[in-house]
Write an enzyme that holds these catalytic residues in place. Sequence first.
Site, PDB file in Angstrom:
ATOM      1  N   LYS A  58       0.831  -1.213   0.000  1.00  0.00           N
ATOM      2  CA  LYS A  58       0.000   0.000   0.000  1.00  0.00           C
ATOM      3  C   LYS A  58       0.865   1.262   0.000  1.00  0.00           C
ATOM      4  N   ALA A 198      -3.923 -12.987 -12.654  1.00  0.00           N
ATOM      5  CA  ALA A 198      -4.613 -11.691 -12.555  1.00  0.00           C
ATOM      6  C   ALA A 198      -5.490 -11.668 -11.309  1.00  0.00           C
ATOM      7  N   VAL A 200      -5.474 -10.741  -6.906  1.00  0.00           N
ATOM      8  CA  VAL A 200      -5.306  -9.499  -6.153  1.00  0.00           C
ATOM      9  C   VAL A 200      -3.862  -8.991  -6.251  1.00  0.00           C
ATOM     10  N   GLU A 220      -3.550 -14.671 -17.301  1.00  0.00           N
ATOM     11  CA  GLU A 220      -4.436 -15.324 -16.330  1.00  0.00           C
ATOM     12  C   GLU A 220      -4.962 -16.633 -16.916  1.00  0.00           C
ATOM     13  N   VAL A 294       0.219 -16.483  -8.279  1.00  0.00           N
ATOM     14  CA  VAL A 294      -0.803 -17.492  -8.602  1.00  0.00           C
ATOM     15  C   VAL A 294      -1.453 -18.067  -7.336  1.00  0.00           C
ATOM     16  N   GLY A 295      -1.534 -17.241  -6.309  1.00  0.00           N
ATOM     17  CA  GLY A 295      -2.182 -17.664  -5.085  1.00  0.00           C
ATOM     18  C   GLY A 295      -1.170 -17.989  -3.998  1.00  0.00           C
ATOM     19  N   ALA A 344      -5.714 -10.000   6.174  1.00  0.00           N
ATOM     20  CA  ALA A 344      -5.134  -9.665   7.471  1.00  0.00           C
ATOM     21  C   ALA A 344      -6.208  -9.424   8.527  1.00  0.00           C
ATOM     22  N   HIS A 468     -22.927  15.860   2.558  1.00  0.00           N
ATOM     23  CA  HIS A 468     -22.820  16.345   1.179  1.00  0.00           C
ATOM     24  C   HIS A 468     -21.769  17.435   1.088  1.00  0.00           C
TER      25      HIS A 468
HETATM   26  P1  FAD Z   1       1.303 -14.202   8.269  1.00  0.00           P
HETATM   27  O1  FAD Z   1       1.153 -12.750   8.184  1.00  0.00           O
HETATM   28  O2  FAD Z   1       1.810 -14.930   7.087  1.00  0.00           O
HETATM   29  O3  FAD Z   1       2.278 -14.462   9.500  1.00  0.00           O
HETATM   30  C1  FAD Z   1       2.725 -15.728   9.850  1.00  0.00           C
HETATM   31  C2  FAD Z   1       3.981 -15.597  10.685  1.00  0.00           C
HETATM   32  O4  FAD Z   1       4.284 -16.861  11.247  1.00  0.00           O
HETATM   33  C3  FAD Z   1       5.204 -15.201   9.876  1.00  0.00           C
HETATM   34  O5  FAD Z   1       5.919 -14.196  10.538  1.00  0.00           O
HETATM   35  C4  FAD Z   1       6.036 -16.479   9.793  1.00  0.00           C
HETATM   36  O6  FAD Z   1       7.420 -16.252   9.717  1.00  0.00           O
HETATM   37  C5  FAD Z   1       5.677 -17.110  11.129  1.00  0.00           C
HETATM   38  N1  FAD Z   1       5.862 -18.569  11.189  1.00  0.00           N
HETATM   39  C6  FAD Z   1       5.439 -19.518  10.319  1.00  0.00           C
HETATM   40  N2  FAD Z   1       5.735 -20.760  10.764  1.00  0.00           N
HETATM   41  C7  FAD Z   1       6.365 -20.582  11.958  1.00  0.00           C
HETATM   42  C8  FAD Z   1       6.893 -21.465  12.916  1.00  0.00           C
HETATM   43  N3  FAD Z   1       6.829 -22.789  12.783  1.00  0.00           N
HETATM   44  N4  FAD Z   1       7.491 -20.937  14.009  1.00  0.00           N
HETATM   45  C9  FAD Z   1       7.572 -19.596  14.185  1.00  0.00           C
HETATM   46  N5  FAD Z   1       7.066 -18.708  13.324  1.00  0.00           N
HETATM   47  C10 FAD Z   1       6.460 -19.206  12.227  1.00  0.00           C
HETATM   48  N6  FAD Z   1      -4.470  -8.723   3.286  1.00  0.00           N
HETATM   49  C11 FAD Z   1      -5.326  -7.711   3.549  1.00  0.00           C
HETATM   50  O7  FAD Z   1      -6.246  -7.879   4.350  1.00  0.00           O
HETATM   51  N7  FAD Z   1      -5.177  -6.489   2.949  1.00  0.00           N
HETATM   52  C12 FAD Z   1      -4.184  -6.250   2.066  1.00  0.00           C
HETATM   53  O8  FAD Z   1      -4.083  -5.133   1.541  1.00  0.00           O
HETATM   54  C13 FAD Z   1      -3.282  -7.295   1.768  1.00  0.00           C
HETATM   55  N8  FAD Z   1      -2.269  -7.095   0.900  1.00  0.00           N
HETATM   56  C14 FAD Z   1      -1.385  -8.110   0.663  1.00  0.00           C
HETATM   57  C15 FAD Z   1      -0.363  -7.877  -0.255  1.00  0.00           C
HETATM   58  C16 FAD Z   1       0.538  -8.886  -0.539  1.00  0.00           C
HETATM   59  C17 FAD Z   1       1.632  -8.628  -1.529  1.00  0.00           C
HETATM   60  C18 FAD Z   1       0.429 -10.140   0.133  1.00  0.00           C
HETATM   61  C19 FAD Z   1       1.413 -11.226  -0.137  1.00  0.00           C
HETATM   62  C20 FAD Z   1      -0.593 -10.378   1.039  1.00  0.00           C
HETATM   63  C21 FAD Z   1      -1.516  -9.364   1.301  1.00  0.00           C
HETATM   64  N9  FAD Z   1      -2.572  -9.555   2.181  1.00  0.00           N
HETATM   65  C22 FAD Z   1      -3.457  -8.539   2.425  1.00  0.00           C
HETATM   66  C23 FAD Z   1      -2.769 -10.837   2.877  1.00  0.00           C
HETATM   67  C24 FAD Z   1      -2.229 -10.754   4.321  1.00  0.00           C
HETATM   68  O9  FAD Z   1      -0.864 -10.407   4.275  1.00  0.00           O
HETATM   69  C25 FAD Z   1      -2.431 -12.081   5.014  1.00  0.00           C
HETATM   70  O10 FAD Z   1      -3.787 -12.455   4.943  1.00  0.00           O
HETATM   71  C26 FAD Z   1      -2.019 -11.986   6.478  1.00  0.00           C
HETATM   72  O11 FAD Z   1      -0.669 -11.611   6.605  1.00  0.00           O
HETATM   73  C27 FAD Z   1      -2.253 -13.320   7.191  1.00  0.00           C
HETATM   74  O12 FAD Z   1      -1.890 -13.191   8.520  1.00  0.00           O
HETATM   75  P2  FAD Z   1      -1.403 -14.454   9.380  1.00  0.00           P
HETATM   76  O13 FAD Z   1      -1.119 -13.918  10.737  1.00  0.00           O
HETATM   77  O14 FAD Z   1      -2.349 -15.554   9.217  1.00  0.00           O
HETATM   78  O15 FAD Z   1      -0.052 -14.937   8.687  1.00  0.00           O
HETATM   79  P1  NAD Z   2      -5.342 -14.919  -6.056  1.00  0.00           P
HETATM   80  O1  NAD Z   2      -5.956 -16.195  -5.676  1.00  0.00           O
HETATM   81  O2  NAD Z   2      -6.033 -13.655  -5.738  1.00  0.00           O
HETATM   82  O3  NAD Z   2      -5.054 -14.898  -7.610  1.00  0.00           O
HETATM   83  C1  NAD Z   2      -4.256 -15.853  -8.252  1.00  0.00           C
HETATM   84  C2  NAD Z   2      -4.619 -15.866  -9.721  1.00  0.00           C
HETATM   85  O4  NAD Z   2      -3.668 -16.644 -10.417  1.00  0.00           O
HETATM   86  C3  NAD Z   2      -5.995 -16.495  -9.970  1.00  0.00           C
HETATM   87  O5  NAD Z   2      -6.776 -15.642 -10.764  1.00  0.00           O
HETATM   88  C4  NAD Z   2      -5.655 -17.811 -10.664  1.00  0.00           C
HETATM   89  O6  NAD Z   2      -6.629 -18.230 -11.566  1.00  0.00           O
HETATM   90  C5  NAD Z   2      -4.360 -17.438 -11.366  1.00  0.00           C
HETATM   91  N1  NAD Z   2      -3.512 -18.599 -11.696  1.00  0.00           N
HETATM   92  C6  NAD Z   2      -3.262 -19.690 -10.937  1.00  0.00           C
HETATM   93  N2  NAD Z   2      -2.409 -20.535 -11.592  1.00  0.00           N
HETATM   94  C7  NAD Z   2      -2.105 -19.941 -12.770  1.00  0.00           C
HETATM   95  C8  NAD Z   2      -1.273 -20.300 -13.863  1.00  0.00           C
HETATM   96  N3  NAD Z   2      -0.569 -21.439 -13.862  1.00  0.00           N
HETATM   97  N4  NAD Z   2      -1.203 -19.474 -14.929  1.00  0.00           N
HETATM   98  C9  NAD Z   2      -1.904 -18.295 -14.936  1.00  0.00           C
HETATM   99  N5  NAD Z   2      -2.722 -17.909 -13.923  1.00  0.00           N
HETATM  100  C10 NAD Z   2      -2.806 -18.708 -12.840  1.00  0.00           C
HETATM  101  O7  NAD Z   2      -3.888 -14.957  -5.400  1.00  0.00           O
HETATM  102  P2  NAD Z   2      -2.770 -13.840  -5.276  1.00  0.00           P
HETATM  103  O8  NAD Z   2      -3.041 -12.703  -6.178  1.00  0.00           O
HETATM  104  O9  NAD Z   2      -1.479 -14.572  -5.375  1.00  0.00           O
HETATM  105  O10 NAD Z   2      -2.978 -13.361  -3.793  1.00  0.00           O
HETATM  106  C11 NAD Z   2      -2.988 -14.304  -2.723  1.00  0.00           C
HETATM  107  C12 NAD Z   2      -3.886 -13.839  -1.637  1.00  0.00           C
HETATM  108  O11 NAD Z   2      -3.274 -12.785  -0.908  1.00  0.00           O
HETATM  109  C13 NAD Z   2      -5.202 -13.262  -2.122  1.00  0.00           C
HETATM  110  O12 NAD Z   2      -6.149 -14.236  -2.394  1.00  0.00           O
HETATM  111  C14 NAD Z   2      -5.605 -12.436  -0.955  1.00  0.00           C
HETATM  112  O13 NAD Z   2      -6.253 -13.272  -0.034  1.00  0.00           O
HETATM  113  C15 NAD Z   2      -4.286 -11.946  -0.395  1.00  0.00           C
HETATM  114  N6  NAD Z   2      -4.072 -10.552  -0.807  1.00  0.00           N
HETATM  115  C16 NAD Z   2      -4.990  -9.620  -0.464  1.00  0.00           C
HETATM  116  C17 NAD Z   2      -4.829  -8.325  -0.870  1.00  0.00           C
HETATM  117  C18 NAD Z   2      -5.853  -7.306  -0.482  1.00  0.00           C
HETATM  118  O14 NAD Z   2      -6.641  -7.596   0.401  1.00  0.00           O
HETATM  119  N7  NAD Z   2      -5.882  -6.135  -1.100  1.00  0.00           N
HETATM  120  C19 NAD Z   2      -3.750  -7.960  -1.651  1.00  0.00           C
HETATM  121  C20 NAD Z   2      -2.851  -8.935  -2.023  1.00  0.00           C
HETATM  122  C21 NAD Z   2      -3.019 -10.237  -1.586  1.00  0.00           C
END
Ligand code: FAD
Ligand code: NAD
Length: 489
Positions: A58, A198, A200, A220, A294-295, A344, A468
């Site tokens: 962000k 394609a 998030v 995608e 890709v997830g 999150a 407004h």
């Molecule tokens: P995590 O945040 O993954 O934290 C897990 C922690 O556990 C990590 O620090 C890891 O090192 C630790 N861990 C794992 N295994 C062990 C172990 N055995 N011992 C000790 N520590 C361990 N979500 C939103 O809601 N809004 C967003 O805008 C958003 N943007 C995102 C952008 C990107 C690029 C990505 C990748 C994700 C985004 N997400 C967003 C998703 C969000 O980051 C996750 O849903 C969230 O972080 C999940 O929280 P969590 O606590 O479950 O796990």
């Molecule tokens: P996603 O599930 O949102 O999208 C993955 C995309 O990749 C899907 O559309 C899927 O069909 C495509 N895909 C899978 N395999 C493929 C292949 N072999 N070739 C081409 N396309 C393929 O997953 P993401 O974008 O990796 O994000 C992971 C998760 O992180 C999200 O689902 C979301 O929960 C979280 N996240 C949230 C935010 C937010 O809240 N703004 C931002 C970033 C990430």
Amino acid sequence: MSKSFDVAVIGAGPGGYVAAIRCAQLGLTTVCIDEWKNPQGKPSLGGTCLNVGCIPSKALLESSENYERAAHKFSAHGIKVEGLSVDIPVMMSRKDKIVAGFTGGVAMLLKKNKVASMHGCGTLLKASKDESGSHDVWQIEVKNGDETDTVEAKHIIIATGSTPRTLPFAPVDNERILDNTGALAMTEAPKRLGVIGAGVIGLEMGSLWRRLGSEVTILEALPGFLLAADEQVAKEARKIFTRESGLIIQTGIKISGIKTNKKSITVEYTDAEGTGNTGESAQKLEVDKLIIAVGRVPNTAGLGVENVGLKLDDRGYIEVDSNCRTNLPDVYAVGDVVRGPMLAHKASEEGVAVAETIAGHKGHVNLDTIPWVIYTSPEIAWVGKNERELKAAGVQYKAGQFPFMANGRARALGETGGFVKVLADAETDRILGIHMIGPYVSEMIAEAVVAMEFASSSEDIARIVHAHPSLSEVLHEAALGVDKRAIHI
Ligand code: FAD
Ligand code: NAD
């Protein structure tokens, strides 16, 4: 002798650290174990969200949007910008400072709440009876390099999050083939950037680097676009992203291989029509860097799942009931490592609910009213069911829709694309879903969540006075539109 706690939380992402703080607030002695290290090799709390997810993405999206505004939008306001340039390393260090501020802030919050913090990989060893013989006590090994410690706890909260899903034919090195970590750390915009997926992340990262100058192509696999979103929202988004934002988006593709040489990466694929199966007819995309988005997959590596017989489902998530209880006594799991959206705020609320359950209160998370936000431009946000889901379930509904184009604040902002749609039960008028695409809908969605959580009707929103001129009037008018009484359209 190992240290003993009421609760051990494994993972300090938004699920884990929030759970730990809430446990401590409720008077439970708590330890939070986390293994994340920042690029300097130092422990860094906050998990994916703070280190390489929500917060850095962000920060960079905001910076890149400011650049985009200065380059393309200020002129309409009569503001002339000459000699505009972008310094990406400065942008990155701003992002790094924001990240460091928050990760350090989590450490301070844990300390302030008297949560013990341990760095290392937490592994569940076994449960044994406590001295009274009436309660199971869990033993957890905490391994940090060569050092190993053991702690005991009556309750365990697993919050180990998720990791990026990988593609076997495109190994991530975070130099040229990148996951989210690499995509958030480039110090210059590649001329040609490919994105696989394609979803998030693909859309947010694609938008970010497009604004900073890359030519971005997103490939995608699914035939449709943004299938999780309302169909009309997805259609509007695709139109704006391709016509105005300049993203190239191809859906329904199948990758047959990826070739790299010193200069470039070539993705070979077949398109939606199936052309390009082999040889010369293969579609080719040549890029300088490639993001794989890709997830994400649940992370249970190193947790000791096998040691203790922790049950996973067939997709690798830890199996939990509606209260986040696992199959093991006094062991809970929250966040990305369990079913439900990988968000999150969902992780944090589950963390709070579990802490309250452990302390003897009634913890609860309503998975039906979790808001989704995609931070593209325009932003996309929704809560509840979309039309496709309602039709599939055979629910009769009414819809009201209103465009940002007819809203004074949106016009003043110069951000007039998109709309708000309210879906309500045809008989009871209860709101079933609200879908938005437009400026700052990430902020507007909160009103929709409150309305749904309070089981409001569309008429409830229609009768509420909205300021407004404000963007919230678009939601007001969409609610009025459910009964065909919107005023300004
Ligand atoms: P995590 O945040 O993954 O934290 C897990 C922690 O556990 C990590 O620090 C890891 O090192 C630790 N861990 C794992 N295994 C062990 C172990 N055995 N011992 C000790 N520590 C361990 N979500 C939103 O809601 N809004 C967003 O805008 C958003 N943007 C995102 C952008 C990107 C690029 C990505 C990748 C994700 C985004 N997400 C967003 C998703 C969000 O980051 C996750 O849903 C969230 O972080 C999940 O929280 P969590 O606590 O479950 O796990
Ligand atoms: P996603 O599930 O949102 O999208 C993955 C995309 O990749 C899907 O559309 C899927 O069909 C495509 N895909 C899978 N395999 C493929 C292949 N072999 N070739 C081409 N396309 C393929 O997953 P993401 O974008 O990796 O994000 C992971 C998760 O992180 C999200 O689902 C979301 O929960 C979280 N996240 C949230 C935010 C937010 O809240 N703004 C931002 C970033 C990430």
